[in-house]
Design an enzyme around this catalytic site. Structure first.
Site, PDB file in Angstrom:
ATOM      1  CB  CYS A  97      -0.984  -0.035   1.161  1.00 33.30           C
ATOM      2  SG  CYS A  97      -2.335   1.184   0.975  1.00 33.30           S
ATOM      3  CG  HIS A 107      -4.206  -3.310   2.078  1.00 31.82           C
ATOM      4  ND1 HIS A 107      -3.352  -3.047   3.125  1.00 31.82           N
ATOM      5  CD2 HIS A 107      -4.755  -2.122   1.737  1.00 31.82           C
ATOM      6  CE1 HIS A 107      -3.384  -1.765   3.411  1.00 31.82           C
ATOM      7  NE2 HIS A 107      -4.233  -1.177   2.578  1.00 31.82           N
ATOM      8  CD  GLU A 126      -2.590  -6.487   4.205  1.00 34.86           C
ATOM      9  OE1 GLU A 126      -2.891  -5.368   4.660  1.00 34.86           O
ATOM     10  OE2 GLU A 126      -1.896  -6.637   3.171  1.00 34.86           O
TER      11      GLU A 126
END
Length: 200
Positions: free
Chosen positions: A78, A180, A182
């Site tokens: 990010c 992102h 994750e």
């Protein structure tokens, strides 16, 4: 078992990155210690918020030079991707880490799309890379950002948000994900798994 240092400098959502890596079997160390980062097998630089604040924190903690000198795999997430570039136009201008030429600028999509760009967008692969192994062209990733990196030779994949958004970049041993990983379901997990396995 792969070991990863996640830089915890007060400008990133380190917990979600940590949990995603641990689900993939990695050993994760959250750290702001320059010596630990310099010796790490691989490093993740997360980031949310303002580039100026992030660079200020990295400087205060003595982390800028260890990051610049790090010779093994490094992934910016990010805001961490944006920090890989030379400068940001945020505020009155901010000097960044300088790995990739160009200035990060405010996202100004065509039409009435809201800023920040927040939500799921498709990834379009620009070229092959070890981090994109097994990631389908058109896979979805989760974005939250109000600034955008310049498009250029470092771009590995793009998304579209009223115009091209460099979604993944690479310069030598340094990669970036504007989204992102994750939080990006199967595609994100595959990219993180590939990062854990890429040759150091």
């Amino acid at each position: 078992m792969t070991e990863v240092a996640v830089i915890a400098y007060g400008a990133g959502n380190v917990a979600s990155v940590q949990f995603a890596l641990e689900r993939l079997g990695a050993t994760v160390r959250l750290t702001d210690d320059p010596a630990v980062i310099a010796e790490a097998e691989r490093v993740i630089l997360p980031g949310v918020g303002a580039a100026g604040y992030a660079m200020s924190r990295l400087s205060e903690l003595g982390l800028v030079e260890p990051i610049r000198a790090f010779p093994r795999p490094l992934l910016g997430v990010c805001l961490g991707q944006q920090l890989l570039f030379e400068t940001s136009q945020e505020g009155e201008g901010v000097d960044l880490l300088g790995f990739i030429p160009g200035a990060v600028s405010r996202l100004e999509p065509a039409g009435a799309l809201p800023v920040p760009h927040m939500g799921w967008s498709r990834l379009t692969r620009d070229r092959d890379d070890p981090l994109l192994e097994g990631v389908a062209d058109g896979a979805y990733a989760y974005f939250v950002h109000g600034y955008v990196c310049p498009d250029g030779p470092a771009t590995l994949a793009r998304s579209d948000y009223g115009g091209p958004v460099p979604a993944m970049v690479r310069s030598a041993n340094r990669w970036g994900c504007q989204f992102h990983p994750e939080r990006s379901a199967e595609a994100g997990a595959m990219i993180l798994r590939n990062f854990l396995q890429v040759a150091a």
